[in-house]
Design an enzyme around this catalytic site. Structure first.
Site, short mmCIF file in Angstrom:
data_model
loop_
_atom_site.label_atom_id
_atom_site.label_comp_id
_atom_site.label_asym_id
_atom_site.label_seq_id
_atom_site.Cartn_x
_atom_site.Cartn_y
_atom_site.Cartn_z
N ARG A 11 36.71 36.63 38.01
CA ARG A 11 37.46 35.68 38.84
C ARG A 11 36.69 34.38 39.06
O ARG A 11 37.30 33.31 39.16
CB ARG A 11 37.73 36.32 40.21
CG ARG A 11 38.40 35.35 41.17
CD ARG A 11 38.60 35.95 42.55
NE ARG A 11 39.28 35.01 43.44
CZ ARG A 11 39.63 35.26 44.68
NH1 ARG A 11 39.38 36.44 45.20
NH2 ARG A 11 40.22 34.35 45.42
N SER A 12 35.38 34.43 39.15
CA SER A 12 34.56 33.33 39.64
C SER A 12 34.18 32.32 38.56
O SER A 12 33.60 32.68 37.54
CB SER A 12 33.28 33.89 40.27
OG SER A 12 32.30 32.89 40.41
#
Length: 232
Positions: A11-12
């Site tokens: 996600r990051s």
């Protein structure tokens, strides 16, 4: 003693950038660390953590921080000459891509899966919580797309995921990228250099110590049977 660990999240954006730097500048470090996925648990995973009496050490970012991240990541990508496409997350369930990584590992495709998932999310702007996106990645890599897309429904993978989330809690991982070795913790893209130096320093052989004739008389198995540092 547990070995060094790199907590990454698909996600990051900072985790994506750390991944690129690891492979580009610190290949030796990338090959010696354990790659551990980090994701925010859904309701089912949270319940499993609760049963284990573990509390996930992460809180959602504020709107102000979110806006800062958009600006900051844009700057970093411009500096690195990277074409970034911001994805749109629609009702994300982060078990979908991260438990699919465990399926990829079973098939010997872990590194390839990470590369393809990051490419899909940050270079193509695709929704990696969409099961069809995960299935496409599995097809590309040559393993079962159904098993990858349905990883979040697999009870065994859910248990394995809960164990990983519990390890995240134990290690106090409150954000990513996060690097752990023994009791040392390094958080953030800007701590990668320090983490690499930390591991390389500990891997380097100790310099030879000159020994005088007088000191040599007392040497033997019983003089210092402690660790290699000689300061026991």
């Amino acid at each position: 003693m547990a070995g060094p660990r790199f907590y990454f999240s698909l996600r990051s954006p900072y985790s994506w950038l750390a991944y690129r730097r690891l492979l580009g500048e610190y290949r030796d470090i990338a090959e010696q660390v354990e790659w551990v996925p980090f994701w925010e648990p859904d309701e089912a995973s949270s319940a499993m953590l609760e049963q284990r009496r573990a509390k996930f050490p992460y809180s959602a970012m504020s709107r102000a921080k979110h806006l800062y991240v958009l600006q900051d990541v844009g700057r970093l990508c411009k500096r690195e000459g990277l074409a970034l496409r911001w994805p749109i997350d629609r009702a994300p369930v982060w078990e979908v891509p991260h438990l699919a990584y465990l399926v990829a590992l079973r098939h010997g495709c872990g590194p390839g899966y990470i590369a393809a998932a990051y490419r899909a999310r940050w270079e193509q702007g695709r929704d990696i919580c969409d099961r069809e996106t995960v299935a496409d990645i599995a097809r590309e890599l040559g393993f079962d797309p159904g098993a990858a897309a349905g990883a979040g429904d697999d009870p065994e993978l859910r248990l394995q995921g809960a164990a990983i989330l519990e390890q995240i809690c134990t290690d106090g991982v409150f954000g990513v990228p996060f690097f752990v070795h023994a009791r040392s913790r390094f958080w953030g893209l800007d701590r990668l250099d320090e983490f690499a130096a930390h591991l390389r320093e500990r891997a380097a052989p100790a310099p030879a110590m000159p020994v005088s004739v007088g000191a040599a008389v007392g040497l033997g198995v019983g003089s210092d049977d402690g660790h290699a540092g000689g300061c026991g």
